[in-house]
Design an enzyme around this catalytic site. Sequence first.
Site, PDB file in Angstrom:
ATOM      1  N   LYS A  22      38.106 -54.253  84.950  1.00  0.00           N
ATOM      2  CA  LYS A  22      38.345 -54.125  83.510  1.00  0.00           C
ATOM      3  C   LYS A  22      38.310 -52.658  83.068  1.00  0.00           C
ATOM      4  O   LYS A  22      39.180 -52.191  82.334  1.00  0.00           O
ATOM      5  CB  LYS A  22      37.295 -54.924  82.746  1.00  0.00           C
ATOM      6  N   ASN A  23      37.316 -51.921  83.545  1.00  0.00           N
ATOM      7  CA  ASN A  23      37.176 -50.544  83.058  1.00  0.00           C
ATOM      8  C   ASN A  23      38.227 -49.596  83.631  1.00  0.00           C
ATOM      9  O   ASN A  23      38.450 -48.519  83.084  1.00  0.00           O
ATOM     10  CB  ASN A  23      35.751 -50.029  83.296  1.00  0.00           C
ATOM     11  N   ARG A  93      36.145 -50.444  72.297  1.00  0.00           N
ATOM     12  CA  ARG A  93      35.738 -49.047  72.221  1.00  0.00           C
ATOM     13  C   ARG A  93      36.552 -48.134  73.126  1.00  0.00           C
ATOM     14  O   ARG A  93      36.733 -46.962  72.850  1.00  0.00           O
ATOM     15  CB  ARG A  93      34.265 -48.937  72.573  1.00  0.00           C
ATOM     16  N   CYS A 117      26.963 -48.742  69.144  1.00  0.00           N
ATOM     17  CA  CYS A 117      27.142 -50.102  69.653  1.00  0.00           C
ATOM     18  C   CYS A 117      25.782 -50.654  70.035  1.00  0.00           C
ATOM     19  O   CYS A 117      24.764 -50.023  69.800  1.00  0.00           O
ATOM     20  CB  CYS A 117      28.107 -50.125  70.826  1.00  0.00           C
ATOM     21  N   ARG A 122      27.256 -43.811  70.688  1.00  0.00           N
ATOM     22  CA  ARG A 122      28.290 -43.492  71.677  1.00  0.00           C
ATOM     23  C   ARG A 122      29.040 -42.242  71.233  1.00  0.00           C
ATOM     24  O   ARG A 122      30.161 -42.314  70.726  1.00  0.00           O
ATOM     25  CB  ARG A 122      29.210 -44.694  71.883  1.00  0.00           C
ATOM     26  N   ILE A 124      31.211 -38.780  71.207  1.00  0.00           N
ATOM     27  CA  ILE A 124      32.403 -38.381  71.969  1.00  0.00           C
ATOM     28  C   ILE A 124      32.541 -36.861  71.974  1.00  0.00           C
ATOM     29  O   ILE A 124      33.633 -36.318  72.099  1.00  0.00           O
ATOM     30  CB  ILE A 124      33.695 -39.057  71.450  1.00  0.00           C
ATOM     31  N   ASP A 125      31.388 -36.177  71.839  1.00  0.00           N
ATOM     32  CA  ASP A 125      31.423 -34.715  71.785  1.00  0.00           C
ATOM     33  C   ASP A 125      32.041 -34.105  73.050  1.00  0.00           C
ATOM     34  O   ASP A 125      32.718 -33.084  72.983  1.00  0.00           O
ATOM     35  CB  ASP A 125      30.006 -34.157  71.562  1.00  0.00           C
ATOM     36  N   GLN A 126      31.829 -34.733  74.193  1.00  0.00           N
ATOM     37  CA  GLN A 126      32.369 -34.165  75.439  1.00  0.00           C
ATOM     38  C   GLN A 126      33.890 -34.343  75.520  1.00  0.00           C
ATOM     39  O   GLN A 126      34.591 -33.511  76.077  1.00  0.00           O
ATOM     40  CB  GLN A 126      31.700 -34.794  76.665  1.00  0.00           C
ATOM     41  N   ASP A 305      25.858 -50.927  84.201  1.00  0.00           N
ATOM     42  CA  ASP A 305      26.494 -52.195  83.823  1.00  0.00           C
ATOM     43  C   ASP A 305      25.999 -53.375  84.659  1.00  0.00           C
ATOM     44  O   ASP A 305      26.418 -54.518  84.423  1.00  0.00           O
ATOM     45  CB  ASP A 305      28.027 -52.075  83.916  1.00  0.00           C
ATOM     46  N   ARG A 398      35.022 -60.837  77.116  1.00  0.00           N
ATOM     47  CA  ARG A 398      35.624 -59.499  77.081  1.00  0.00           C
ATOM     48  C   ARG A 398      35.764 -58.901  78.474  1.00  0.00           C
ATOM     49  O   ARG A 398      36.595 -58.032  78.696  1.00  0.00           O
ATOM     50  CB  ARG A 398      34.758 -58.562  76.228  1.00  0.00           C
TER      51      ARG A 398
HETATM   52  C1  EPZ Z   1      31.934 -46.375  80.433  1.00  0.00           C
HETATM   53  O1  EPZ Z   1      31.620 -46.138  79.071  1.00  0.00           O
HETATM   54  C2  EPZ Z   1      32.056 -47.876  80.597  1.00  0.00           C
HETATM   55  N1  EPZ Z   1      33.109 -48.335  79.713  1.00  0.00           N
HETATM   56  C3  EPZ Z   1      30.739 -48.554  80.266  1.00  0.00           C
HETATM   57  O2  EPZ Z   1      30.879 -49.935  80.573  1.00  0.00           O
HETATM   58  C4  EPZ Z   1      29.630 -47.973  81.138  1.00  0.00           C
HETATM   59  O3  EPZ Z   1      28.388 -48.490  80.742  1.00  0.00           O
HETATM   60  C5  EPZ Z   1      29.600 -46.451  81.033  1.00  0.00           C
HETATM   61  O4  EPZ Z   1      30.914 -45.892  81.299  1.00  0.00           O
HETATM   62  C6  EPZ Z   1      28.627 -45.797  82.010  1.00  0.00           C
HETATM   63  O5  EPZ Z   1      28.977 -46.146  83.313  1.00  0.00           O
HETATM   64  C7  EPZ Z   1      34.376 -48.171  80.082  1.00  0.00           C
HETATM   65  O6  EPZ Z   1      34.707 -47.655  81.142  1.00  0.00           O
HETATM   66  C8  EPZ Z   1      35.398 -48.684  79.146  1.00  0.00           C
HETATM   67  P1  EPZ Z   1      30.079 -42.525  79.318  1.00  0.00           P
HETATM   68  P2  EPZ Z   1      31.737 -44.669  78.479  1.00  0.00           P
HETATM   69  O7  EPZ Z   1      30.948 -41.645  78.502  1.00  0.00           O
HETATM   70  O8  EPZ Z   1      32.869 -43.973  79.131  1.00  0.00           O
HETATM   71  C9  EPZ Z   1      26.815 -39.953  76.889  1.00  0.00           C
HETATM   72  C10 EPZ Z   1      30.840 -52.252  80.190  1.00  0.00           C
HETATM   73  O9  EPZ Z   1      29.876 -53.035  80.047  1.00  0.00           O
HETATM   74  N2  EPZ Z   1      27.984 -39.273  76.316  1.00  0.00           N
HETATM   75  O10 EPZ Z   1      30.070 -42.378  80.781  1.00  0.00           O
HETATM   76  O11 EPZ Z   1      31.759 -44.774  77.003  1.00  0.00           O
HETATM   77  C11 EPZ Z   1      26.695 -41.381  76.414  1.00  0.00           C
HETATM   78  O12 EPZ Z   1      26.009 -41.452  75.194  1.00  0.00           O
HETATM   79  C12 EPZ Z   1      30.840 -50.897  79.517  1.00  0.00           C
HETATM   80  O13 EPZ Z   1      31.852 -52.537  80.846  1.00  0.00           O
HETATM   81  C13 EPZ Z   1      27.777 -38.150  75.521  1.00  0.00           C
HETATM   82  O14 EPZ Z   1      26.642 -37.722  75.270  1.00  0.00           O
HETATM   83  O15 EPZ Z   1      30.362 -44.051  78.954  1.00  0.00           O
HETATM   84  C14 EPZ Z   1      25.961 -42.044  77.550  1.00  0.00           C
HETATM   85  O16 EPZ Z   1      24.590 -41.821  77.393  1.00  0.00           O
HETATM   86  C15 EPZ Z   1      29.729 -50.747  78.563  1.00  0.00           C
HETATM   87  N3  EPZ Z   1      28.872 -37.530  74.985  1.00  0.00           N
HETATM   88  C16 EPZ Z   1      26.447 -41.275  78.775  1.00  0.00           C
HETATM   89  O17 EPZ Z   1      27.020 -40.060  78.286  1.00  0.00           O
HETATM   90  C17 EPZ Z   1      30.137 -37.940  75.228  1.00  0.00           C
HETATM   91  O18 EPZ Z   1      31.078 -37.337  74.716  1.00  0.00           O
HETATM   92  C18 EPZ Z   1      27.517 -41.992  79.607  1.00  0.00           C
HETATM   93  O19 EPZ Z   1      28.587 -42.387  78.772  1.00  0.00           O
HETATM   94  C19 EPZ Z   1      30.334 -39.081  76.039  1.00  0.00           C
HETATM   95  C20 EPZ Z   1      29.238 -39.725  76.572  1.00  0.00           C
END
Ligand code: EPZ
Length: 419
Positions: A22-23, A93, A117, A122, A124-126, A305, A398
Site C-alpha cells: 500500500k505505501n 494523508r 492524526c 505529522r 512536513i517541514d522536511q 507499522d 484502508r
Molecule cells: C510513512 O509515513 C508511512 N505512510 C507510515 O505508515 C509509517 O508509519 C511512516 O512512514 C514511518 O515508517 C506512508 O508511506 C503513506 P515519515 P510518513 O515522514 O512518510 C517526522 C501506515 O500505517 N517528520 O517517515 O508520513 C514525523 O513526525 C502508515 O501505513 C518530521 O518531523 O512518515 C515522524 O515522527 C501510518 N518532519 C517521523 O518523521 C517531516 O517533514 C517519520 O515520519 C516529516 C516527518
Amino acid sequence: MEYIVLKGQNRLAGEVNINGAKNAAVAIIPAALLVNDICVIDNLPNVEDIYCLIDMLTRLGAKCEFRDRHCLVIDSRGLTFQPATYESVMKIRASYYLLGMMLGRFKKAEVALPGGCNFGTRPIDQHIKGFEALGAKVTIEHGMVKAVADELVGTNIYMDVVSVGATINIMLAAVYAKGVTVIENAAKEPHIVDTANFLNKLGAKIKGAGTDVIKVTGVEKLSGGEYTIIPDQIEAGTYMIAAAVTHGDVIVKNIIPKHMDSLSAKLQEMNCQIEEGDDYIRVTAGHNLVGVNLKTMSYPGFPTDLQPQMSALLSTCNGDTSVITETVWDNRFQYVNELKRLGCNITVEGRVAVIEGASCLTGAEVKATDLRAGAALIIAGLASSGETKISNVKYIDRGYEDVENKLKSLGANIRRIEE
Ligand code: EPZ
C-alpha cells in the site's frame, strides 16, 4: 455500520498470499502523473486508500481504469494543474505526494496541509525544506501549502529527520530539476526503492535508493511504462504475527523475505520457528512464546507499522514482561485502551509501553483507532476467548485487502457484519 466479528483461539494453519505494498502504491500512483503519457501499474492492493487516491487523480484530469482487480491504467495526458483540497487530503494523508508531483510537472503545487492524526503530529517541514532547496518558494496560506518555482535546480539536501514521505517527495520534485540532487540522511524503506525503480523505468536517473544517500540526476522527459509493485511488508508481518499469536503454522507467500528480517528476528527471539524460501516465510509457533523488548526504527529497524500488532502478541506471553519503545511517532499507543478491553495489561508512559503477558485474553467490543490499531485488535481477538466485535472497520479496509477471507481461509472464525 460494519463490524468485524471474530471468535478467537482457533489455530491458524495454511497459506496466505500477500498483496502489493500500500505505501509503495500511494507513492507510485502520484509519481505516474509526472509523465505526460500512459502508465500501467500492476499488483496494486485493492484497499480504500487506493480508491481515494484514484478519486483525486480523476479530479485532476487523469484517466484511471482498472484492467483487472489489481492492475490500473493511468493516462495523465489530460492532467491540469488544480489544488488538492483539505477534503481530499483528509481522506488520505499520502496525498502530500501530490506536492512533489505537481512541483515536478507544473513547477507549482497547491495541496492542503495534512494536519495531525491519531498517532501524533505529522509535520512536513522536511518536505518543504527539500522543495525550497530545489529553488521553490513555499508558503502556507489558509491551510494550503503552495509552492512555486521558475526552475528547479539540483542541490545537496541533508534531511534533519529520516522521513519516508519527505525522501519520496523530494525525489518526485527533483526528477525534472536541472543537474544533480543529492538527498542525504534519506529513508531506506522498501517502498522508497520501489518508487525509484518505477521512476527509473520511465526514464528517470535515480541512484542509491535503499541507502541513505540518493542521487537524482534531472532528465527532460519521462515516458509511460508498465510496473509491478512490491509485496506489502506490513501486511506480510501482520499475518506472521497472526500465525504466532494462534500458535499456528502459516506460510506467508508472495513476499520478499529480506524485508521481514527485523520481524523474523524478533519472532525467533520469542521462540517461533521461521523458515525462509525465495518468496515466502513459514512461521510455526508453539505454546512456549516468551516476551521480548523492541524499539521501532526506520528501515531496516523494526517498523512502527507493526508495533501495535506486536503489543497484542506480547500481551499473550503469560508471565513475561516486554517493553516496546516507539521512536518514530510521538503518540502511537492510543490503541492501548482498546487492547485493555480485551484483557491486555499494558502501561504506557510517553513513548514506552510495558506489557505484562496474560494467561488469556477475553473477547469484547472494541474500536479501531487507526489502520494498524485495527490490525492489533484482530491479532488480540484471534487469541481471545469468546467473541470480539471490532467497529471502525473502515480503518482496516484502508490497508488490508480481504482481511476476513484471508484469515478465514487459515481457519479463523471471523466474519463481517452490518448492523
Ligand atoms: C510513512 O509515513 C508511512 N505512510 C507510515 O505508515 C509509517 O508509519 C511512516 O512512514 C514511518 O515508517 C506512508 O508511506 C503513506 P515519515 P510518513 O515522514 O512518510 C517526522 C501506515 O500505517 N517528520 O517517515 O508520513 C514525523 O513526525 C502508515 O501505513 C518530521 O518531523 O512518515 C515522524 O515522527 C501510518 N518532519 C517521523 O518523521 C517531516 O517533514 C517519520 O515520519 C516529516 C516527518
